[in-house]
Enzyme design. Structure first.
Site, mmCIF file in Angstrom:
data_model
loop_
_atom_site.group_PDB
_atom_site.id
_atom_site.type_symbol
_atom_site.label_atom_id
_atom_site.label_comp_id
_atom_site.label_asym_id
_atom_site.label_seq_id
_atom_site.Cartn_x
_atom_site.Cartn_y
_atom_site.Cartn_z
ATOM 1 N N ASP A 191 -14.764 2.978 8.480
ATOM 2 C CA ASP A 191 -13.729 3.794 7.832
ATOM 3 C C ASP A 191 -14.309 4.621 6.706
ATOM 4 O OD1 ASP A 191 -10.986 4.621 7.056
ATOM 5 O OD2 ASP A 191 -11.564 3.570 5.231
ATOM 6 N N ARG A 223 -13.941 13.159 7.643
ATOM 7 C CA ARG A 223 -12.644 13.807 7.825
ATOM 8 C C ARG A 223 -12.310 14.694 6.640
ATOM 9 N NH1 ARG A 223 -8.879 9.054 8.218
ATOM 10 N NH2 ARG A 223 -7.262 10.639 8.241
ATOM 11 N N LYS A 269 -8.830 -1.488 6.377
ATOM 12 C CA LYS A 269 -9.154 -2.097 5.079
ATOM 13 C C LYS A 269 -8.205 -3.248 4.760
ATOM 14 C CE LYS A 269 -9.160 2.000 3.443
ATOM 15 N NZ LYS A 269 -9.316 3.360 2.892
ATOM 16 N N HIS A 305 0.847 -1.196 0.000
ATOM 17 C CA HIS A 305 0.000 0.000 0.000
ATOM 18 C C HIS A 305 0.875 1.236 0.000
ATOM 19 C CE1 HIS A 305 -3.761 2.195 0.628
ATOM 20 N NE2 HIS A 305 -3.055 3.009 1.409
ATOM 21 N N SER A 349 -7.303 4.037 9.206
ATOM 22 C CA SER A 349 -8.007 3.995 7.923
ATOM 23 C C SER A 349 -7.350 2.996 6.974
ATOM 24 C CB SER A 349 -8.012 5.401 7.306
ATOM 25 O OG SER A 349 -8.631 5.372 6.042
#
Lengths: 426, 426
Positions: free
Chosen positions: A160, A167, A186, A81, A182
């Site tokens: 989330d 946010r 996931k 990621h 966050s």
């Protein structure tokens, strides 16, 4: 428990218990904690921070607000990621590349908002490509293709999804604990065995300094491990775009060049490095060097590109060769010399303004808009050779020429090139 | 302007311009700035603060979200406001008392929530008493009676009403700039010539330390003056209740005793002091000592009580003598000695629990519930003489006996009494 008292507790800098965090997040999902309470809480977290224990608790409660993938085999599951940067198309190369190495890559990805593009938006440049699969269907895809890149549907960490939307409009995006929760809520839903984080540092990234990026990397690693997910991170430079291509279809084309053994060296090398880290994490007997060699061979042999074609077909798309782009238009530097600095923000803003990105969630994207950048920091440029090629509809692109020329600062003094990998955090 | 960017600007500790504050508050009133955005902003203000210029701007924008009283004469208009404390019935004495001294007292007051009672709730113990007048009707009252005590209707600072409701449930009440803007936006709507603030300090008050109270007083004075309203403040002790009576009807009865020239000395003296400050502020030729003497005479002569009867009648009520209270029940100390400390919080909680205050906005109040306290810090008590008298329905009051006894800490060592006025801030 009284919601206002819990918010005030965080406002005063005190640590919340697991039960208190669960009360807030469960209540937020059920509607007994209002949006205006959660946004005040998020601001208190932005300014007061969270302990590692609180962040871990928040991450796990958000993860458990949804489902987790039910693995169908013992094949190791890895993922990468990135915190997001201009021209970052690594995921699109990495997922099929790793799929050729006897691991599964169940990748739950995001959309672009603001200056940096999203992997899902880029993939949707491919005709027919679908990203909305539920976790059960995605698991069937994985058995057939060894990798997928899908969106987080309503079954994945819904807390989330709601919190992020809030946010985004309340100035509470910039918070290490909230970003950690966050991302990992996931990633945990994909039932991974190892995760590699690419934390971007620089003017084109969310984290402007190496110290900030290290703090985020440390938080992701600690909280990932606390939740049973071995996590490592690279800090990589984002003071200039990654590769030459910036946009949607244009980045897919560049990713395919890399998958076919070519493409810009920085994209290929960073993909190999992150992939090698993921492989070694689930294969004790392989060294990093062996993993790098194997991955290079998979790119050179065409196997990685084949895996990409398989993934595209399984997700409903068809690949028939490079995607077509909007009309092109070359931009020349005002002076010859060496590139001192590239303003990633200005380039990202131009892409969004030309229709290639989103100002607001839900905005449509023109996938054919893009920029090819022929300059990198430390490189020589001259006034007779284009410094970039803009792909955009002819009425709008000329507005941005001046701003784009200014985004590349050139002077006559030579300067050194920038290293791509800044640090490894384990 | 982008709301999320303005919130982030305050989150990062930067100063907002007048236009930016106006954008946020106007948007909040119109609905283009959502509740969840305003609550995140309020939390950022709690933790980052506001400059005096920002607080002044916020106050004026909130004031101008509503109407201001259209004065019908040149008679000077004065008012007093307290930050709230247990047993604080000063307003009920002060408004009619000052009305006898050729000034107008247009008092916009509040309801009780939590531990300290509200002036409006206390007044509503009087049969028929109404507090909901719009500013035009209130102005007509003033011509007839020289004083009023009303609630802030929809025409008075509606931005404050909405923001306060939001702060109450999002842990964002405790903020000097937000408290300043909330108090002064309403006071400015009454078109005053002078304001005197009674800022309470201690365990039974919102400001626990003298330093915090001084900061709030300074903010109120500076912002009031910036908006053209001369403001002064006293810091007064709230480590023990004011007077003997705590509750609603019981406090009206005590206020009437003071208006008739009797009652507890601390209530009478603090009322005279605050009233004298207000008088001198609008009458250059009068000294504080002259003002004190005049006010004492107005109490002793019965004129002040007459003005109270006139105000009550003008606002729809009828005064026929002391209000009846719930069944009484005496509590004795467990040991003889001297009172060391009084836990205002425990007494306030007992009143609320017995039905004499509100847990939640909109809760009904039993006006006949109350406590008469026969002890003050430094005073002697013995086990044969009641230390307090509880007025409540018989089924519930016995639950609170132990807690109430413990709220008065007694020991054998003598201790000094507490001064009531701690400082004058000008």
């Amino acid at each position: 428990m009284l919601t206002a008292s819990l918010i005030a507790k965080k406002r005063d800098g005190n640590e919340l218990s697991d039960d208190e965090i669960q009360f807030l997040i469960d209540g937020f999902c059920k509607g007994t904690v209002a949006d205006y309470q959660m946004s005040a809480f998020a601001m208190a977290v932005c300014l007061r921070g969270m302990s590692q224990a609180e962040t871990a608790s928040l991450t796990q409660v958000m993860w458990r607000s949804g489902q987790s993938a039910q693995r169908q085999s013992d094949v190791p599951r890895v993922d990468k990621h990135s915190t997001g940067g201009l021209g970052d198309k690594i995921s699109i190369v990495l997922a099929p590349l790793l799929a050729t190495c006897d691991v599964h890559v169940p990748m739950i990805s995001g959309r672009g908002l603001g200056l940096t593009g999203g992997t899902l938006d880029k993939l949707e440049s491919i005709p027919g490509f679908r990203t909305n699969f539920d976790l059960d269907d995605a698991e069937r895809l994985l058995t057939a293709t060894r990798c997928y890149i899908i969106s987080a549907g309503p079954d994945i960490a819904p807390a989330d999804r709601r919190l992020y939307a809030l946010r985004d409009v309340t100035g509470t995006v910039e918070s290490v604990p909230l970003i950690t929760a966050s991302i990992l809520s996931k990633k945990l839903s994909a039932s991974l065995d190892a995760l590699v984080m690419d934390v971007k540092v620089g003017s084109g990234a969310f984290m402007k300094t190496k110290t900030q990026a290290e703090t985020l990397a440390r938080s992701l690693i600690d909280v990932g491990r606390a939740a049973g997910l071995p996590t490592q991170a690279l800090l990589t430079d984002m003071d200039q775009p990654l590769g030459e291509a910036i946009g949607n279809a244009i980045e897919i084309n560049e990713a395919v060049e890399v998958l076919q053994g070519g493409g810009p060296n920085d994209v290929a090398e960073l993909t190999i490095e992150l992939s090698a880290m993921a492989l070694v994490a689930v294969r004790d007997s392989t060294s990093l060097d062996e993993a790098r060699a194997l991955l290079r061979q998979k790119l050179a042999s065409g196997e990685a590109f084949q895996a990409f074609e398989t993934m595209v077909a399984a997700q409903g798309g068809w690949w028939t060769g490079p995607l077509s782009l909007a009309q092109e238009f070359d931009i020349f530097p005002k002076q010859s010399g060496f590139v001192q600095e590239i303003d990633c923000r200005a380039i990202g803003e131009a892409i969004v303004a030309l229709g290639g990105g989103r100002q607001r969630a839900g905005d449509a994207i023109d996938h054919s808009v893009g920029i090819r950048l022929f300059a990198s920091v430390g490189g020589a440029v001259d006034t007779n050779t284009p410094i970039m090629r803009v792909y955009a509809t002819s009425e709008r692109r000329s507005e941005y020429v001046d701003r784009l020329v200014q985004a590349i600062r050139v002077s006559s003094s030579p300067t050194s090139t920038r290293p791509l990998v800044l640090a490894r955090v384990e």
